[in-house]
Design an enzyme around this catalytic site. Structure first.
Site, PDB file in Angstrom:
ATOM      1  CG  ASP A  64      17.055 -25.117 -18.139  1.00 53.21           C
ATOM      2  OD1 ASP A  64      15.999 -24.347 -18.403  1.00 53.21           O
ATOM      3  OD2 ASP A  64      17.083 -26.239 -18.451  1.00 53.21           O
TER       4      ASP A  64
ATOM      5  CB  CYS B 284       8.425 -52.515   2.347  1.00 52.29           C
ATOM      6  SG  CYS B 284       8.565 -54.361   3.546  1.00 52.29           S
TER       7      CYS B 284
ATOM      8  CE1 TYR C 130      17.570 -14.223 -16.934  1.00 54.43           C
ATOM      9  CE2 TYR C 130      17.351 -12.049 -17.711  1.00 54.43           C
ATOM     10  CZ  TYR C 130      17.255 -12.933 -17.886  1.00 54.43           C
ATOM     11  OH  TYR C 130      16.111 -13.639 -18.102  1.00 54.43           O
TER      12      TYR C 130
ATOM     13  CB  CYS D 175       8.767 -56.613   0.482  1.00 49.47           C
ATOM     14  SG  CYS D 175      10.469 -55.025   0.709  1.00 49.47           S
TER      15      CYS D 175
ATOM     16  CE  LYS E  51      19.792 -24.234 -25.254  1.00 46.75           C
ATOM     17  NZ  LYS E  51      18.429 -24.104 -25.885  1.00 46.75           N
TER      18      LYS E  51
ATOM     19  CB  CYS F  77      11.656 -54.808   5.194  1.00 49.92           C
ATOM     20  SG  CYS F  77      12.485 -54.474   3.834  1.00 49.92           S
TER      21      CYS F  77
ATOM     22  CG  ASP G  96      14.497 -18.862  13.931  1.00 50.96           C
ATOM     23  OD1 ASP G  96      14.351 -17.855  12.546  1.00 50.96           O
ATOM     24  OD2 ASP G  96      15.008 -19.803  14.263  1.00 50.96           O
TER      25      ASP G  96
ATOM     26  CE  LYS H   6      18.697 -19.684 -23.826  1.00 52.97           C
ATOM     27  NZ  LYS H   6      17.814 -19.894 -22.560  1.00 52.97           N
TER      28      LYS H   6
ATOM     29  CB  SER I 137      12.944 -14.941 -26.640  1.00 49.44           C
ATOM     30  OG  SER I 137      13.653 -16.168 -26.855  1.00 49.44           O
ATOM     31  CG  LEU I 138      18.343 -14.965 -25.008  1.00 50.28           C
ATOM     32  CD1 LEU I 138      19.319 -14.982 -24.280  1.00 50.28           C
ATOM     33  CD2 LEU I 138      19.460 -13.407 -25.980  1.00 50.28           C
TER      34      LEU I 138
ATOM     35  CD  GLU J 136      15.364 -17.457 -16.795  1.00 51.99           C
ATOM     36  OE1 GLU J 136      15.170 -16.244 -17.777  1.00 51.99           O
ATOM     37  OE2 GLU J 136      15.136 -18.618 -17.587  1.00 51.99           O
TER      38      GLU J 136
ATOM     39  CE  LYS K  64      22.053 -10.982 -22.164  1.00 46.99           C
ATOM     40  NZ  LYS K  64      21.299 -10.792 -20.079  1.00 46.99           N
TER      41      LYS K  64
ATOM     42  CB  CYS L 213      11.087 -58.237   3.476  1.00 46.65           C
ATOM     43  SG  CYS L 213      10.023 -57.420   3.058  1.00 46.65           S
TER      44      CYS L 213
HETATM   45  S1  IVH Z   1      19.180 -11.739 -22.210  1.00 49.88           S
HETATM   46  C1  IVH Z   1      16.909  -9.243 -24.674  1.00 49.88           C
HETATM   47  N1  IVH Z   1      20.244 -13.603 -19.579  1.00 49.88           N
HETATM   48  O1  IVH Z   1      16.780 -17.874 -21.605  1.00 49.88           O
HETATM   49  C2  IVH Z   1      16.715 -10.189 -23.183  1.00 49.88           C
HETATM   50  N2  IVH Z   1      18.425 -14.510 -20.652  1.00 49.88           N
HETATM   51  O2  IVH Z   1      15.976 -18.422 -24.064  1.00 49.88           O
HETATM   52  C3  IVH Z   1      17.339 -11.174 -23.670  1.00 49.88           C
HETATM   53  N3  IVH Z   1      17.847 -16.666 -19.934  1.00 49.88           N
HETATM   54  O3  IVH Z   1      13.335 -16.279 -22.028  1.00 49.88           O
HETATM   55  C4  IVH Z   1      17.284 -12.595 -22.123  1.00 49.88           C
HETATM   56  N4  IVH Z   1      19.477 -17.024 -18.526  1.00 49.88           N
HETATM   57  O4  IVH Z   1      14.481 -16.124 -19.772  1.00 49.88           O
HETATM   58  C5  IVH Z   1      18.774 -13.673 -20.817  1.00 49.88           C
HETATM   59  N5  IVH Z   1      21.712 -14.381 -18.715  1.00 49.88           N
HETATM   60  C6  IVH Z   1      20.614 -14.525 -18.910  1.00 49.88           C
HETATM   61  C7  IVH Z   1      19.519 -15.396 -19.129  1.00 49.88           C
HETATM   62  C8  IVH Z   1      18.528 -15.688 -20.009  1.00 49.88           C
HETATM   63  C9  IVH Z   1      19.002 -17.551 -18.535  1.00 49.88           C
HETATM   64  C10 IVH Z   1      16.579 -16.811 -20.803  1.00 49.88           C
HETATM   65  C11 IVH Z   1      15.670 -16.379 -20.589  1.00 49.88           C
HETATM   66  C12 IVH Z   1      14.955 -15.971 -22.205  1.00 49.88           C
HETATM   67  C13 IVH Z   1      15.861 -16.940 -22.615  1.00 49.88           C
HETATM   68  C14 IVH Z   1      15.799 -17.249 -23.882  1.00 49.88           C
END
Ligand code: IVH
Length: 680
Positions: free
Chosen positions: A119, A431, A231, A413, A319, A436, A38, A117, A83-84, A179, A295, A416
């Protein structure tokens, strides 16, 4: 000081603070205390105010406070944000492998990288000449929204790369993808605070993260505990590593936060062997993960495989089973919190979800029930995520049979039976009865808890019993308890009773800040209490403070200031303060807090490890800091002393190998006493 010297100092501070930030938020290995941090920030702010031209985009002072915009600008991504595809079993994974192997025989030679993966939600970060210049949401994958001001407030995002100069060179242009999410614990704490303040709580970490990132006012984003893991690389001006594993390590070296769960498999067979472990570890990961991403390690092969729709062929998500089930809502109960907030909860027909039987879930607040039109006997969809309390997503209206009845919130409440109240501008119902019993139990629980007076051995069970038999009507009554009083309680024999009485008496020595926390004033947590204890000498001084006076303190807005004034204005609380003084629970700032910092240990760095005979880790830290020393987490050559207690582990080994001197708690106290004598 000359201008040039100040400018040099600014540059040095900007760099040093960025490194400290990284060590704290990414590596979890701080070198300095929060207090010292700080001070550095404060100094930088002062200097930058004198030299506004030095306020660069990567200055650590720029993490908070961009002006509210009225909408987000659009950003075209330099490459599609893909996406995946999903797999739900090892059989699905094998089918994926067979498919891509048929397309390209080199797949057989590639390794694999397994990643959590997460969320959360994707963000795309753009660095030009090593400086973060833009942050964008995914949008439709082609065009996202410019959320740069918000992204800057996320503490684990480097504003400049590489963080540690001279390590690796950052490409002139680098666009990365990661993410954004919220840790489970942070989510729980955030909701508790919101609830105590009568504000709307959030449903789950993911929605909270998404909502916070898309805030037009970035100062609000900065109050949300967002974090990020990176990632992927979307674009770079330099040639990039040819493997995902190499790329992950390169990003880590640049100073990006990277998951430490990521692992490599040498073959597809190994992938199949590893995936069950990922399923098992699901709940031990401190944030929400909805699967494991597999991957291809060979990025050239992955790229040449192309994609199907928006899903690259070179990666797939395995998943986890969803943890959503439906059940019947039997009834709605109401909890009374410490500050009197009423929180409704759902009572279900017991149902199993993810191996756990669920019978209750939070319903957040009464508006939630109305907004979702949740009725008693409805079939409801619920979700369990990690250790977060299960939550209700909503009713399945199609399943209604006509027996469902709308819920009417209680006007009394449940504990009480006094009338409940609503404050303008808040969603919560309260309350307000200070006597209480439900609130009393919660209050006592909070008062004795570790973060407040830390009365060891005083758990919820005993608190409930004491309140029920009427022995304790407020927190001051705890200090009047005698061993005979405790002997009548379940499971209390001589020794245990003596120990508890001792612990209660010992807590009188807690510093003022702890007592202020213990009072449970809305909005007054650890930080605010420490500030108040710095400014006011004792509770009666604090009681006299006006709202305006409090608002002049940094970090105190009108809500907290008013809550403090209101708390002290209540007759019941005024009586409590008098009683606390009578029973000698009356810490005074100058004796026990940082107000009179002494500097006997000035410049000395300590690490504390193991269990000390009388001090908790926090108390030892406090003792060292009050005396001007600093406490860090890890032992290095710079450590002056290791304070050791029982069961010390690797830190002790390290100290021995580096020749760092060790002190017992007793020796630490002796050292301070000795310095006090010699220095005066
Ligand atoms: S790779 C080519 N790696 O999952 C790259 N995605 O269901 C494609 N996500 O849209 C994505 N963790 O938002 C990748 N380790 C990870 C991830 C990841 C979370 C999300 C990402 C993507 C979604 C697909």
């Amino acid at each position: 000081m000359t201008d040039n010297a100040e400018i040099d100092e600014i540059k040095k501070l900007q760099n040093d603070i960025n490194v400290h930030f990284y060590r704290y938020h990414v590596l979890d290995q701080p070198l300095i205390s929060d207090y010292e941090y700080d001070l550095l920030i404060k100094r930088l702010r002062e200097l930058e105010a004198r030299h506004p031209e030095m306020v660069t985009a990567d200055s650590p002072t720029q993490r908070i406070g961009a002006l509210a915009a009225d909408r987000f600008q659009k950003v075209s991504h330099p490459a599609p944000i893909l996406s995946l595809a999903n797999a739900f079993s090892n059989a699905d994974l094998t089918a994926w492998y067979d498919r891509i192997l048929k397309l390209d025989s080199r797949v057989a030679q590639s390794g694999y990288v397994l990643e959590p993966k997460i969320d959360g939600l994707t963000v795309v970060l753009r660095y030009e000449n090593g400086i973060l210049v833009q942050g964008a949401t995914r949008g439709d994958g082609e065009v996202g929204e410019d959320v740069t001001a918000n992204v800057r407030t996320i503490k684990s995002i480097p504003l400049k790369i590489p963080i540690v100069e001279g390590s690796v060179k950052a490409p002139d242009l680098l666009v990365v993808r990661g993410e954004v999410f919220i840790m489970r614990d942070d989510f729980i704490t955030l909701n508790q605070t919101l609830e105590e303040n009568g504000e709307k709580t959030y449903q789950n970490p993911r929605n909270t993260a998404a909502g916070s990132l898309r805030q037009l006012d970035s100062s609000l984003t900065s109050t949300r505990p967002l974090t990020i893991l990176i990632y992927a690389i979307v674009q770079s001006s330099d040639p990039m590593p040819a493997t995902q594993w190499g790329l992950i390590n390169f990003l880590r070296e640049l100073g990006f936060p990277i998951s430490d769960l990521i692992e490599k498999a040498d073959s597809f067979d190994e992938v199949l062997k590893i995936t069950p472990r990922w399923i098992e570890r699901r709940d031990s990961i401190p944030y929400e993960v909805d699967g494991v991403v597999i991957k291809l390690d060979d990025l050239r092969v992955a790229e040449e495989l192309g994609f199907v729709g928006k899903d690259p062929r070179g990666a797939i998500a395995l998943k986890y089973p969803a943890r959503e089930v439906t059940t019947i809502l039997k009834d709605i109960g109401v909890n009374v919190g410490r500050t009197g907030v009423l929180t409704p909860y759902a009572i279900f027909e017991p149902v199993e979800v993810g191996g756990v039987t669920v019978t209750k879930a939070t319903l957040h607040n009464f508006d939630f029930i109305t907004d979702k039109d949740i009725r008693i006997l409805d079939r409801v969809l619920i979700k369990r995520a990690g250790d977060v309390i299960p939550y209700v997503i909503g009713p399945i209206t199609d399943a209604r049979t006509g027996v469902e009845t709308p819920y009417k919130m209680p006007n009394l409440c449940p504990s009480c039976r006094q009338e409940v109240e609503h404050l303008a501008g808040e969603v919560a119902w309260y309350c307000v009865n200070a006597a209480c019993p439900a609130q009393l139990v919660r209050n006592l629980e909070h008062f004795v808890s570790r973060g407040a007076m830390d009365i060891i051995g005083m758990g919820i069970k005993i608190v409930e019993q004491l309140a029920e038999i009427g022995l304790v009507k407020d927190v001051a009554d705890l200090y009047c308890l005698k061993r005979e009083d405790l002997l009548v309680l379940e499971g209390y024999k001589d020794k245990k009773a003596d120990n508890l009485i001792d612990a209660i008496q010992a807590s009188k020595k807690q510093p003022l800040a702890r007592l202020i926390i213990g009072l449970g004033i809305r909005g007054v947590g650890e930080v605010a209490a420490a500030d108040l204890a710095q400014k006011f000498n004792d509770l009666s001084e604090l009681a006299k403070a006006s709202s305006l006076q409090l608002q002049q303190m940094e970090g105190f807005g009108p809500n907290t200031a008013d809550a403090i004034v209101d708390w002290f204005a209540r007759p019941a609380n005024q009586k409590l303060i008098t009683k606390l003084k009578e029973v000698d629970v009356w810490p005074v700032a100058s004796e026990s807090t940082g107000k009179t910092k002494r500097w006997y240990l000035d410049g000395k760095t300590f690490v504390v490890t193991g269990t000390l005979p009388t001090l908790s880790r926090d108390q030892a830290k406090e003792l060292i800091e009050i005396n001007g020393g600093k406490v860090t987490d890890s032992v290095s050559k710079k450590t002056d002393y290791l304070v050791v207690g029982e069961n010390a582990g690797s830190k002790l080994d390290k100290a021995v190998s580096l020749g760092v001197p060790q002190l017992s708690e007793e020796a630490l106290r002796a050292l301070i006493a000795e310095l006090e004598k010699t220095n005066g």
